[in-house]
Design an enzyme around this catalytic site. Sequence first.
Site, PDB file in Angstrom:
ATOM      1  N   ARG A  92       0.857  -1.197   0.000  1.00 16.25           N
ATOM      2  CA  ARG A  92       0.000   0.000   0.000  1.00 16.25           C
ATOM      3  C   ARG A  92       0.889   1.242   0.000  1.00 16.25           C
ATOM      4  O   ARG A  92       0.639   2.202  -0.702  1.00 16.25           O
ATOM      5  CB  ARG A  92      -0.962   0.015   1.200  1.00 16.25           C
ATOM      6  CG  ARG A  92      -1.661   1.365   1.346  1.00 16.25           C
ATOM      7  CD  ARG A  92      -2.948   1.349   2.180  1.00 16.25           C
ATOM      8  NE  ARG A  92      -2.939   0.418   3.283  1.00 16.25           N
ATOM      9  CZ  ARG A  92      -2.232   0.562   4.409  1.00 16.25           C
ATOM     10  NH1 ARG A  92      -1.476   1.625   4.585  1.00 16.25           N
ATOM     11  NH2 ARG A  92      -2.295  -0.355   5.352  1.00 16.25           N
TER      12      ARG A  92
ATOM     13  N   TYR B 289     -16.659  16.883 -15.574  1.00 17.99           N
ATOM     14  CA  TYR B 289     -16.920  15.448 -15.706  1.00 17.99           C
ATOM     15  C   TYR B 289     -17.943  15.037 -14.636  1.00 17.99           C
ATOM     16  O   TYR B 289     -17.786  15.389 -13.456  1.00 17.99           O
ATOM     17  CB  TYR B 289     -15.601  14.682 -15.527  1.00 17.99           C
ATOM     18  CG  TYR B 289     -15.775  13.194 -15.454  1.00 17.99           C
ATOM     19  CD1 TYR B 289     -16.109  12.466 -16.589  1.00 17.99           C
ATOM     20  CD2 TYR B 289     -15.630  12.507 -14.264  1.00 17.99           C
ATOM     21  CE1 TYR B 289     -16.283  11.101 -16.524  1.00 17.99           C
ATOM     22  CE2 TYR B 289     -15.798  11.129 -14.200  1.00 17.99           C
ATOM     23  CZ  TYR B 289     -16.130  10.436 -15.331  1.00 17.99           C
ATOM     24  OH  TYR B 289     -16.305   9.085 -15.267  1.00 17.99           O
TER      25      TYR B 289
ATOM     26  N   ASP C 183      -7.340  18.837 -14.389  1.00 16.72           N
ATOM     27  CA  ASP C 183      -7.644  17.491 -14.871  1.00 16.72           C
ATOM     28  C   ASP C 183      -7.194  17.453 -16.332  1.00 16.72           C
ATOM     29  O   ASP C 183      -7.833  18.047 -17.201  1.00 16.72           O
ATOM     30  CB  ASP C 183      -9.152  17.235 -14.722  1.00 16.72           C
ATOM     31  CG  ASP C 183      -9.569  15.839 -15.187  1.00 16.72           C
ATOM     32  OD1 ASP C 183      -8.830  15.219 -15.987  1.00 16.72           O
ATOM     33  OD2 ASP C 183     -10.652  15.380 -14.756  1.00 16.72           O
TER      34      ASP C 183
ATOM     35  N   LYS D 234      -8.027   6.504 -19.513  1.00 21.64           N
ATOM     36  CA  LYS D 234      -8.348   7.015 -20.837  1.00 21.64           C
ATOM     37  C   LYS D 234      -7.089   6.971 -21.722  1.00 21.64           C
ATOM     38  O   LYS D 234      -6.616   5.906 -22.034  1.00 21.64           O
ATOM     39  CB  LYS D 234      -8.949   8.413 -20.702  1.00 21.64           C
ATOM     40  CG  LYS D 234      -9.987   8.542 -19.567  1.00 21.64           C
ATOM     41  CD  LYS D 234     -11.266   7.746 -19.792  1.00 21.64           C
ATOM     42  CE  LYS D 234     -12.153   7.655 -18.558  1.00 21.64           C
ATOM     43  NZ  LYS D 234     -12.528   8.909 -17.918  1.00 21.64           N
TER      44      LYS D 234
END
Length: 384
Positions: free
Chosen positions: A51, A103, A175, A200
């Site tokens: 982690r 978004y 973003d 993406k």
Amino acid sequence: MGKKPLKFNSKVIHGGQQPDCAYGAVMAPIYQTSTYAQSTPGNHKGYEYSRTANPTRTALENALACIENGNYGLAFASGLAAIDAVIKLLQPGDEVLSTNDLYGGSYRLFKQIFERYGIIFKFVGMQNAGNIARHINSKTKLIWVETPTNPMMNIIDIMAISKLAKQYNVLLAVDNTFATPYLQTPLDLGADIVMHSATKYLGGHSDVVVGALIVRNKELAKRLYFIQNASGAICGPMDSFLVLRGIKTLHVRMQRHCENGRAIALFLVKHPKIEKVYYPGLEDHPNHDIAKSQMKDYGGMISFVTKGSSYEDAIALVERLQVFTLAESLGGVESLAGHPASMTHASIPKEEREKSGVVDAMVRLSVGIEDIDDLIADLEQALG
Ligand SMILES: *Cc1c(COP(=O)(O)O)cnc(C)c1O
């Protein structure tokens, strides 16, 4: 690597990468492990628990930092997990100023999760940077920008907003999912944080869900690493490997996405059934000049509205497409078509949606890298 900084097309392949120290593997191995042997307590080879850090994720994080011209990269389980980490820098009472055609998933995270924790979100049009200063007050701590925006393809002047952000001592996060660092590098334009849905274009093959943050400032990086480890929404080793592999062809894919995008935008503009095309590469796009100055090219995302179409007509149109797949998401090698009002933007109330121009007749295309003749023929038959 030598002393001379590499050009972008080389950085996507070599940036932050070294042959693996165990056997010299050229591609970062998938370290599918949760933990690492220690010789005595606390004595290890740099990794304790996955982690906190994992070598495959480190390789991706180094590549991300390099291609965005940052110093620190962080990889998350999804784009939204990356945004979640940024908002966790804030305290109750703090305000975030954001773009109004955000978004849908970011909007939902802000409004339905973080507002419950006392963080305040304001959504304003940012196409005219001069409009923004009056919305900033002593509680404003973060400006959240998307450019090009989704699905309106609005262009926001990153440098103008970064000047304001610095003047008021507010963090600026961009973003950069739609543009990718192939088209624009917001840190060079004064942003503090770059965020990606690596799901993406960075991944580029529609086979993974990953998010990323990139920063330059060491203190900010430390706070974000703390949140990443404390909250735990990390990117796993297999997914890190897939995005790393995707990034190696980002420049050639983006070049073709842009070429095909331009050809389709020009085809749609001339088509008699089309009312409006939203593409920053068109000269009549309201912020074409800003796009031209801050982007290298205009990308593969296009939205359009057909004349006199209803909600149902728009859905029927996307259903008729055969080479374009009707699907959420974007940025993969295959062309996708979507209907924002019923898909990506369904979580935004109709009234809010239409205020920012996302009408029921709008169709959004993620233009892939297939043969352009096949893509245009497909649009032709679906429109006809
Ligand atoms: C997809 C997307 C996100 C969310 O990323 P996930 O990887 O789906 O969590 C955020 N911003 C933009 C612009 C996106 O397209």
